[in-house]
Motif scaffolding. Sequence first.
Motif, PDB file in Angstrom:
ATOM      1  N   ALA A 122      -7.958   5.770   5.655  1.00  0.00           N
ATOM      2  CA  ALA A 122      -6.766   6.148   5.499  1.00  0.00           C
ATOM      3  C   ALA A 122      -6.883   6.852   4.320  1.00  0.00           C
ATOM      4  O   ALA A 122      -7.614   6.843   3.368  1.00  0.00           O
ATOM      5  CB  ALA A 122      -5.962   4.815   4.856  1.00  0.00           C
ATOM      6  N   ILE A 123      -5.679   7.869   4.083  1.00  0.00           N
ATOM      7  CA  ILE A 123      -5.816   8.837   2.850  1.00  0.00           C
ATOM      8  C   ILE A 123      -5.340   8.058   1.717  1.00  0.00           C
ATOM      9  O   ILE A 123      -5.386   8.538   0.619  1.00  0.00           O
ATOM     10  CB  ILE A 123      -5.074  10.015   3.270  1.00  0.00           C
ATOM     11  CG1 ILE A 123      -3.737   9.748   3.544  1.00  0.00           C
ATOM     12  CG2 ILE A 123      -5.689  10.975   4.232  1.00  0.00           C
ATOM     13  CD1 ILE A 123      -2.595  11.070   3.865  1.00  0.00           C
ATOM     14  N   GLN A 124      -4.516   6.897   2.012  1.00  0.00           N
ATOM     15  CA  GLN A 124      -3.888   6.153   0.974  1.00  0.00           C
ATOM     16  C   GLN A 124      -4.963   5.517   0.040  1.00  0.00           C
ATOM     17  O   GLN A 124      -6.003   5.234   0.740  1.00  0.00           O
ATOM     18  CB  GLN A 124      -2.650   5.428   1.327  1.00  0.00           C
ATOM     19  CG  GLN A 124      -1.617   6.034   1.935  1.00  0.00           C
ATOM     20  CD  GLN A 124      -1.657   6.463   3.272  1.00  0.00           C
ATOM     21  OE1 GLN A 124      -2.502   5.977   3.908  1.00  0.00           O
ATOM     22  NE2 GLN A 124      -0.792   7.300   3.699  1.00  0.00           N
ATOM     23  N   LEU A 125      -4.990   4.916  -1.283  1.00  0.00           N
ATOM     24  CA  LEU A 125      -5.867   4.195  -1.864  1.00  0.00           C
ATOM     25  C   LEU A 125      -5.907   2.856  -1.179  1.00  0.00           C
ATOM     26  O   LEU A 125      -4.774   2.117  -1.080  1.00  0.00           O
ATOM     27  CB  LEU A 125      -5.291   4.341  -3.335  1.00  0.00           C
ATOM     28  CG  LEU A 125      -5.669   5.508  -4.382  1.00  0.00           C
ATOM     29  CD1 LEU A 125      -5.320   5.324  -5.616  1.00  0.00           C
ATOM     30  CD2 LEU A 125      -6.859   6.041  -4.112  1.00  0.00           C
ATOM     31  N   ALA A 126      -6.857   2.355  -0.794  1.00  0.00           N
ATOM     32  CA  ALA A 126      -6.881   1.136   0.018  1.00  0.00           C
ATOM     33  C   ALA A 126      -6.830  -0.079  -1.132  1.00  0.00           C
ATOM     34  O   ALA A 126      -7.605   0.301  -2.203  1.00  0.00           O
ATOM     35  CB  ALA A 126      -8.358   1.057   0.755  1.00  0.00           C
ATOM     36  N   ASN A 127      -6.194  -0.948  -1.059  1.00  0.00           N
ATOM     37  CA  ASN A 127      -6.025  -2.268  -1.963  1.00  0.00           C
ATOM     38  C   ASN A 127      -6.903  -3.278  -1.391  1.00  0.00           C
ATOM     39  O   ASN A 127      -6.944  -3.704  -0.297  1.00  0.00           O
ATOM     40  CB  ASN A 127      -4.624  -2.456  -2.062  1.00  0.00           C
ATOM     41  CG  ASN A 127      -3.791  -1.507  -2.552  1.00  0.00           C
ATOM     42  OD1 ASN A 127      -4.123  -1.123  -3.665  1.00  0.00           O
ATOM     43  ND2 ASN A 127      -2.446  -1.428  -2.187  1.00  0.00           N
ATOM     44  N   VAL A 128      -7.702  -3.972  -2.508  1.00  0.00           N
ATOM     45  CA  VAL A 128      -8.489  -5.063  -1.915  1.00  0.00           C
ATOM     46  C   VAL A 128      -7.918  -6.038  -2.497  1.00  0.00           C
ATOM     47  O   VAL A 128      -7.772  -6.684  -3.432  1.00  0.00           O
ATOM     48  CB  VAL A 128      -9.757  -4.989  -2.830  1.00  0.00           C
ATOM     49  CG1 VAL A 128     -10.686  -6.146  -2.631  1.00  0.00           C
ATOM     50  CG2 VAL A 128     -10.550  -3.658  -2.456  1.00  0.00           C
ATOM     51  N   ASP A 129      -7.037  -6.735  -1.423  1.00  0.00           N
ATOM     52  CA  ASP A 129      -6.303  -7.877  -1.404  1.00  0.00           C
ATOM     53  C   ASP A 129      -6.753  -9.263  -0.728  1.00  0.00           C
ATOM     54  O   ASP A 129      -6.267 -10.188  -0.926  1.00  0.00           O
ATOM     55  CB  ASP A 129      -5.023  -7.604  -1.174  1.00  0.00           C
ATOM     56  CG  ASP A 129      -4.714  -7.189   0.467  1.00  0.00           C
ATOM     57  OD1 ASP A 129      -5.992  -7.399   1.196  1.00  0.00           O
ATOM     58  OD2 ASP A 129      -3.773  -6.672   0.730  1.00  0.00           O
ATOM     59  N   GLY A 130      -7.926  -9.139   0.021  1.00  0.00           N
ATOM     60  CA  GLY A 130      -8.555  -9.989   0.657  1.00  0.00           C
ATOM     61  C   GLY A 130      -7.836 -10.630   2.080  1.00  0.00           C
ATOM     62  O   GLY A 130      -8.274 -11.256   2.827  1.00  0.00           O
ATOM     63  N   THR A 131      -6.715  -9.908   2.220  1.00  0.00           N
ATOM     64  CA  THR A 131      -6.064 -10.221   3.587  1.00  0.00           C
ATOM     65  C   THR A 131      -6.200  -9.132   4.511  1.00  0.00           C
ATOM     66  O   THR A 131      -6.386  -9.312   5.875  1.00  0.00           O
ATOM     67  CB  THR A 131      -4.493 -10.380   3.133  1.00  0.00           C
ATOM     68  OG1 THR A 131      -3.837  -9.269   2.744  1.00  0.00           O
ATOM     69  CG2 THR A 131      -4.118 -11.633   2.471  1.00  0.00           C
ATOM     70  N   ILE A 175      -8.146  -6.045   3.585  1.00  0.00           N
ATOM     71  CA  ILE A 175      -9.438  -5.268   3.273  1.00  0.00           C
ATOM     72  C   ILE A 175     -10.106  -5.993   2.070  1.00  0.00           C
ATOM     73  O   ILE A 175      -9.737  -6.679   1.483  1.00  0.00           O
ATOM     74  CB  ILE A 175      -8.897  -3.929   2.243  1.00  0.00           C
ATOM     75  CG1 ILE A 175      -8.209  -2.982   3.258  1.00  0.00           C
ATOM     76  CG2 ILE A 175     -10.112  -3.274   1.794  1.00  0.00           C
ATOM     77  CD1 ILE A 175      -8.845  -2.499   4.344  1.00  0.00           C
ATOM     78  N   ASP A 176     -11.409  -6.136   2.374  1.00  0.00           N
ATOM     79  CA  ASP A 176     -12.365  -7.006   1.812  1.00  0.00           C
ATOM     80  C   ASP A 176     -12.884  -6.181   0.631  1.00  0.00           C
ATOM     81  O   ASP A 176     -13.220  -6.650  -0.470  1.00  0.00           O
ATOM     82  CB  ASP A 176     -13.675  -7.502   2.655  1.00  0.00           C
ATOM     83  CG  ASP A 176     -13.115  -8.363   3.653  1.00  0.00           C
ATOM     84  OD1 ASP A 176     -12.213  -9.434   3.291  1.00  0.00           O
ATOM     85  OD2 ASP A 176     -13.040  -8.187   4.928  1.00  0.00           O
ATOM     86  N   LEU A 177     -13.329  -4.870   0.737  1.00  0.00           N
ATOM     87  CA  LEU A 177     -13.935  -3.948  -0.009  1.00  0.00           C
ATOM     88  C   LEU A 177     -13.489  -2.566   0.264  1.00  0.00           C
ATOM     89  O   LEU A 177     -12.784  -2.203   1.157  1.00  0.00           O
ATOM     90  CB  LEU A 177     -15.513  -3.794   0.291  1.00  0.00           C
ATOM     91  CG  LEU A 177     -16.194  -4.981  -0.121  1.00  0.00           C
ATOM     92  CD1 LEU A 177     -17.791  -4.729   0.279  1.00  0.00           C
ATOM     93  CD2 LEU A 177     -16.300  -5.509  -1.702  1.00  0.00           C
ATOM     94  N   THR A 216     -14.026  -3.740  -5.743  1.00  0.00           N
ATOM     95  CA  THR A 216     -14.225  -5.075  -5.233  1.00  0.00           C
ATOM     96  C   THR A 216     -13.165  -5.892  -5.853  1.00  0.00           C
ATOM     97  O   THR A 216     -12.553  -5.511  -6.641  1.00  0.00           O
ATOM     98  CB  THR A 216     -15.626  -5.501  -5.810  1.00  0.00           C
ATOM     99  OG1 THR A 216     -15.630  -5.476  -7.394  1.00  0.00           O
ATOM    100  CG2 THR A 216     -16.939  -4.710  -5.378  1.00  0.00           C
ATOM    101  N   PRO A 217     -13.192  -7.048  -4.988  1.00  0.00           N
ATOM    102  CA  PRO A 217     -12.007  -7.890  -5.704  1.00  0.00           C
ATOM    103  C   PRO A 217     -12.245  -8.573  -6.950  1.00  0.00           C
ATOM    104  O   PRO A 217     -13.427  -8.844  -7.266  1.00  0.00           O
ATOM    105  CB  PRO A 217     -11.802  -8.862  -4.497  1.00  0.00           C
ATOM    106  CG  PRO A 217     -13.064  -8.862  -3.871  1.00  0.00           C
ATOM    107  CD  PRO A 217     -13.656  -7.514  -3.863  1.00  0.00           C
ATOM    108  N   GLN A 218     -11.305  -8.934  -7.562  1.00  0.00           N
ATOM    109  CA  GLN A 218     -11.750  -9.621  -8.760  1.00  0.00           C
ATOM    110  C   GLN A 218     -11.919 -11.134  -8.360  1.00  0.00           C
ATOM    111  O   GLN A 218     -11.782 -11.821  -7.560  1.00  0.00           O
ATOM    112  CB  GLN A 218     -10.141 -10.131  -9.631  1.00  0.00           C
ATOM    113  CG  GLN A 218      -9.706  -8.609  -9.928  1.00  0.00           C
ATOM    114  CD  GLN A 218     -10.216  -7.840 -11.129  1.00  0.00           C
ATOM    115  OE1 GLN A 218     -11.300  -8.525 -11.795  1.00  0.00           O
ATOM    116  NE2 GLN A 218     -10.088  -6.714 -11.377  1.00  0.00           N
ATOM    117  N   GLY A 219     -13.122 -11.713  -9.266  1.00  0.00           N
ATOM    118  CA  GLY A 219     -13.575 -12.793  -8.996  1.00  0.00           C
ATOM    119  C   GLY A 219     -14.672 -12.818  -7.987  1.00  0.00           C
ATOM    120  O   GLY A 219     -15.187 -11.718  -7.636  1.00  0.00           O
TER     121      GLY A 219
END
Length: 290
Positions: free
Chosen positions: A132-141, A143-145, A267-270
């Motif tokens: 995707a051209i948008q910034l990928a959000n790492v939210d765990g649902t 996207i993982d990385l 990477t996700p927090q935690g």
Amino acid sequence: MALFKDLPPLLALRAFEAVARHLSFIKAANELSVTQSALSHQVQKLEQHLGKPLFIRRTRAIDLTADGQRYYDEIRPALDAIAAATRTQRVAPGATVLRIGLLASFATLWLAPRLAGFLNRYPHIQVELLPAIQLANVDGTTIDLAIRYGKGDWPDVQAIRLMPEILSPVCSPAFKASQLHHGPLLMATSHRPFEWTDWSAHYRVDLDQHPRVMLHDYNIVVEAAVSGQGIAMGRHRLIERRLQDGSLVEAFDWPPYHSAIGYWLITPQGPANEAARCFSEWLQQACTDA
């Protein structure tokens, strides 16, 4: 709605295909783990749906009617295609799916050619690239990385620098030979066109006289430059093959710019899960070796 109106009962279609392939109700019933009576009922349902018989039923044998043979020949490729698509999407037992958000250009030009190395080492991890051209959000649902391109100054994320990019304007040999000194600058759609801004500031070059062509993705920018449509900002990590085969050359005489722009692992927090940790370690080593 027209599609669903024309589709036959799918269980009946599956039953017909098995009987037509074996020319035997007994063998088809064993394959599908159903009784012969249930199988016969499904075939009759399909015949009623079509309004014609599909089999010639004899005492000890069956055969396809001419319409039945024609129907079998026409539906079999479609069923094979559905089976192939399902095999492609099916997650193997015990496999872990790792979803990675990134730019299509990085996926196509850098990561995909190297991905076999990871998959050979971790066959139980199924990697799903989500460009995707948008910034990928790492939210765990979803996207993982994520892998982002920029300066690493995004708020509210944990970013690990993977490798810097080396930049220089490039074009096709034919475009350079045309000596079009104020040719169009080919740019990938971005809210922050920092590549050209940083490069022009570093070399004190005024780019105001160059028209700008905004393209959806950097893959398109590269192809447009190769076909002689203008000057692209060459990301050397991604266009190495194009530079080596001579389809792209330096547009100007300045040396390549070693910028602060680069590729970052988000990477996700935690604590990360095992699949994300394995991929993160492999990717950082691959970038070090690149």
